[in-house]
Design a protein around this motif. Structure first.
Motif, mmCIF file in Angstrom:
data_model
loop_
_atom_site.group_PDB
_atom_site.id
_atom_site.type_symbol
_atom_site.label_atom_id
_atom_site.label_comp_id
_atom_site.label_asym_id
_atom_site.label_seq_id
_atom_site.Cartn_x
_atom_site.Cartn_y
_atom_site.Cartn_z
ATOM 1 N N TYR A 266 0.673 -1.223 0.036
ATOM 2 C CA TYR A 266 -0.025 -0.031 -0.090
ATOM 3 C C TYR A 266 0.954 1.276 -0.046
ATOM 4 C CZ TYR A 266 -3.792 -2.768 1.224
ATOM 5 O OH TYR A 266 -4.863 -3.915 1.173
ATOM 6 N N MET A 267 1.900 1.193 0.933
ATOM 7 C CA MET A 267 2.901 2.604 0.903
ATOM 8 C C MET A 267 3.499 2.592 -0.524
ATOM 9 S SD MET A 267 3.209 4.359 3.839
ATOM 10 C CE MET A 267 2.709 4.132 5.450
ATOM 11 N N LYS A 268 3.977 1.478 -1.018
ATOM 12 C CA LYS A 268 4.804 1.542 -2.118
ATOM 13 C C LYS A 268 3.896 2.037 -3.432
ATOM 14 C CE LYS A 268 8.447 0.384 -0.241
ATOM 15 N NZ LYS A 268 7.914 0.295 1.338
ATOM 16 N N ARG A 269 2.487 2.073 -3.070
ATOM 17 C CA ARG A 269 1.842 2.506 -4.490
ATOM 18 C C ARG A 269 2.167 3.897 -4.885
ATOM 19 N NH1 ARG A 269 -2.327 -0.719 -6.044
ATOM 20 N NH2 ARG A 269 -3.118 0.995 -7.284
ATOM 21 N N VAL A 270 2.546 4.894 -4.001
ATOM 22 C CA VAL A 270 2.724 6.180 -4.309
ATOM 23 C C VAL A 270 4.187 6.272 -5.059
ATOM 24 C CG1 VAL A 270 3.352 8.438 -3.399
ATOM 25 C CG2 VAL A 270 1.451 7.055 -2.268
ATOM 26 N N THR A 271 4.234 6.975 -6.182
ATOM 27 C CA THR A 271 5.584 6.894 -6.939
ATOM 28 C C THR A 271 5.774 8.400 -7.358
ATOM 29 O OG1 THR A 271 4.095 6.731 -9.071
ATOM 30 C CG2 THR A 271 4.892 4.590 -8.033
ATOM 31 N N LEU A 272 6.829 8.609 -7.761
ATOM 32 C CA LEU A 272 7.159 10.101 -8.233
ATOM 33 C C LEU A 272 6.247 10.656 -9.557
ATOM 34 C CD1 LEU A 272 10.985 10.581 -8.572
ATOM 35 C CD2 LEU A 272 9.442 11.325 -6.762
ATOM 36 N N GLU A 273 5.810 9.561 -10.200
ATOM 37 C CA GLU A 273 5.016 9.796 -11.351
ATOM 38 C C GLU A 273 3.542 10.311 -10.619
ATOM 39 O OE1 GLU A 273 3.588 10.602 -15.039
ATOM 40 O OE2 GLU A 273 5.474 9.600 -14.846
ATOM 41 N N LYS A 274 3.000 9.579 -9.806
ATOM 42 C CA LYS A 274 1.716 9.793 -9.014
ATOM 43 C C LYS A 274 1.757 11.202 -8.479
ATOM 44 C CE LYS A 274 0.276 5.097 -9.156
ATOM 45 N NZ LYS A 274 -0.127 3.860 -8.145
ATOM 46 N N VAL A 275 2.970 11.456 -7.790
ATOM 47 C CA VAL A 275 3.212 12.525 -7.050
ATOM 48 C C VAL A 275 2.934 13.766 -7.964
ATOM 49 C CG1 VAL A 275 4.613 14.319 -5.526
ATOM 50 C CG2 VAL A 275 4.364 11.719 -4.964
ATOM 51 N N TYR A 276 3.718 13.714 -9.164
ATOM 52 C CA TYR A 276 3.682 14.748 -10.411
ATOM 53 C C TYR A 276 2.238 14.863 -10.604
ATOM 54 C CZ TYR A 276 3.808 16.144 -15.097
ATOM 55 O OH TYR A 276 3.428 17.006 -16.134
ATOM 56 N N GLU A 277 1.459 13.885 -10.739
ATOM 57 C CA GLU A 277 0.074 14.056 -11.327
ATOM 58 C C GLU A 277 -0.927 14.633 -10.329
ATOM 59 O OE1 GLU A 277 -0.918 10.111 -12.462
ATOM 60 O OE2 GLU A 277 0.432 10.127 -14.558
ATOM 61 N N SER A 278 -0.478 14.265 -9.254
ATOM 62 C CA SER A 278 -1.219 14.645 -7.964
ATOM 63 C C SER A 278 -1.357 16.324 -8.260
ATOM 64 C CB SER A 278 -0.889 14.207 -6.715
ATOM 65 O OG SER A 278 -1.634 14.521 -5.624
ATOM 66 N N LEU A 279 -0.264 16.869 -8.236
ATOM 67 C CA LEU A 279 0.131 18.167 -7.951
ATOM 68 C C LEU A 279 -0.278 18.787 -9.652
ATOM 69 C CD1 LEU A 279 3.789 18.436 -6.442
ATOM 70 C CD2 LEU A 279 1.527 19.574 -5.848
#
Length: 307
Positions: A266-279
């Motif tokens: 679950y913790m590892k689901r967050v990736t740099l790509e997803k952080v970028y898309e989130s922002l």
């Protein structure tokens, strides 16, 4: 997009959005490295209340983003992946707490932060692994206490405080998977190492029996202890994401995981790509209904008031 470009874009968007990035110590190393603050649940809860950012990007799991949203109702709280859940939080629901309250009208409910907002709303006070002993020790001795949902942390608190607790039988699948035989094998292989163990581990009692000098610590407690200890080698019993932070804060020391496969997917689901898309897209916004947020906030603030 390559990693360096992703990092540049995240930093640009962070400034543009007036955002802050918070990351748990179990996150991927590259996600920890992009964060403004890395820590355990208690540290992240406190940091969420201190920030003057307009947007909080929470690199963790769902209950953590909920907590940030509860404590910061005027801010936008983002979780980069909605599927980042928690096996421990899912072991209990509000109806379970309500049933205990009906049987114990004078009782006190202590909810570990690894719970949903709806469960926190049923609690009198919250706690983390870093302050669970302090929270329970602060409560009146003449009233029953319901500790939810982690049975191993509850047993640790009961052992340290000497208080008899009603403990919900929940567990974290990662910490429960660290077995006594894993500890015994590492003890034999590294007799001179210090042992750092998270109180959520099901084998914590065995560890204390095998190694009375073992340190039962929260993730942040492990980081602080390793940095100041004179020891050069440590065996670590918790999710392996903490190793990145340990190496950063205590360079030159050796850290051996009790199990290399102690990984929270679950913790590892967050990736740099997803952080970028989130922002970039302001997704996914985490909100908590007011009728749940208000009582949950009281329970969280009661914890934070202890210092």
């Amino acid at each position: 997009m390559e990693q360096q470009e992703l990092v540049r874009e995240i930093l640009r968007l962070k400034e543009e959005r007036r955002a802050v990035i918070l990351a748990h110590s179990y996150q991927r190393p590259e996600v920890q490295d992009i964060a403004d603050f890395v820590g355990d649940s208690l540290g992240l809860s406190r940091e969420a209340t201190r920030t003057d950012a307009d947007v909080i990007v929470f690199c963790g799991v769902h209950f953590m983003a909920e907590t940030a949203a509860i404590l910061n109702p005027e801010k936008t709280v983002l979780l980069p992946d909605l599927e980042a859940g928690c096996s421990l939080a899912e072991t209990i629901n509000p109806e379970d707490v309500r049933a205990w309250r009906e049987q114990h009208p004078d009782g006190i409910v202590v909810a570990y932060v690894n719970t949903s907002a709806a469960v926190k709303a049923m609690a009198d006070i919250c706690c983390t692994s870093a302050n669970a002993v302090e929270v329970v020790a602060s409560l009146p001795e003449d009233r029953p206490i319901f500790f939810v949902p982690d049975m191993f942390l509850g047993a640790h608190v009961e052992r340290v405080t000497g208080r008899k607790l009603d403990i919900w039988l929940g567990e974290c699948h990662v910490h429960a998977g660290i077995r006594s035989e894993d500890l015994a094998a590492q003890l034999a292989a590294h007799p001179d190492a210090e042992f750092l163990i998270h109180p959520e581990c099901g084998c914590s009692s065995t560890c204390i029996f095998l190694r009375p000098d073992a340190k039962l610590l929260s993730t942040e407690g492990m980081v602080r202890y390793a940095a100041q200890s004179a020891a050069r080698e440590f065996v670590v019993a918790t999710e392996v994401g903490i190793l990145h932070r340990l190496h950063q804060k205590a360079p030159g020391k050796r850290f051996i995981p009790v199990r290399e496969d102690a990984i929270c997917h679950y913790m590892k689901r967050v990736t740099l790509e997803k952080v970028y898309e989130s922002l970039r897209d302001l997704k996914y916004v985490i909100t908590v209904p007011e009728e749940i947020a208000v009582p949950a906030r009281r329970a969280l603030e009661a914890m934070l008031a202890l210092g």
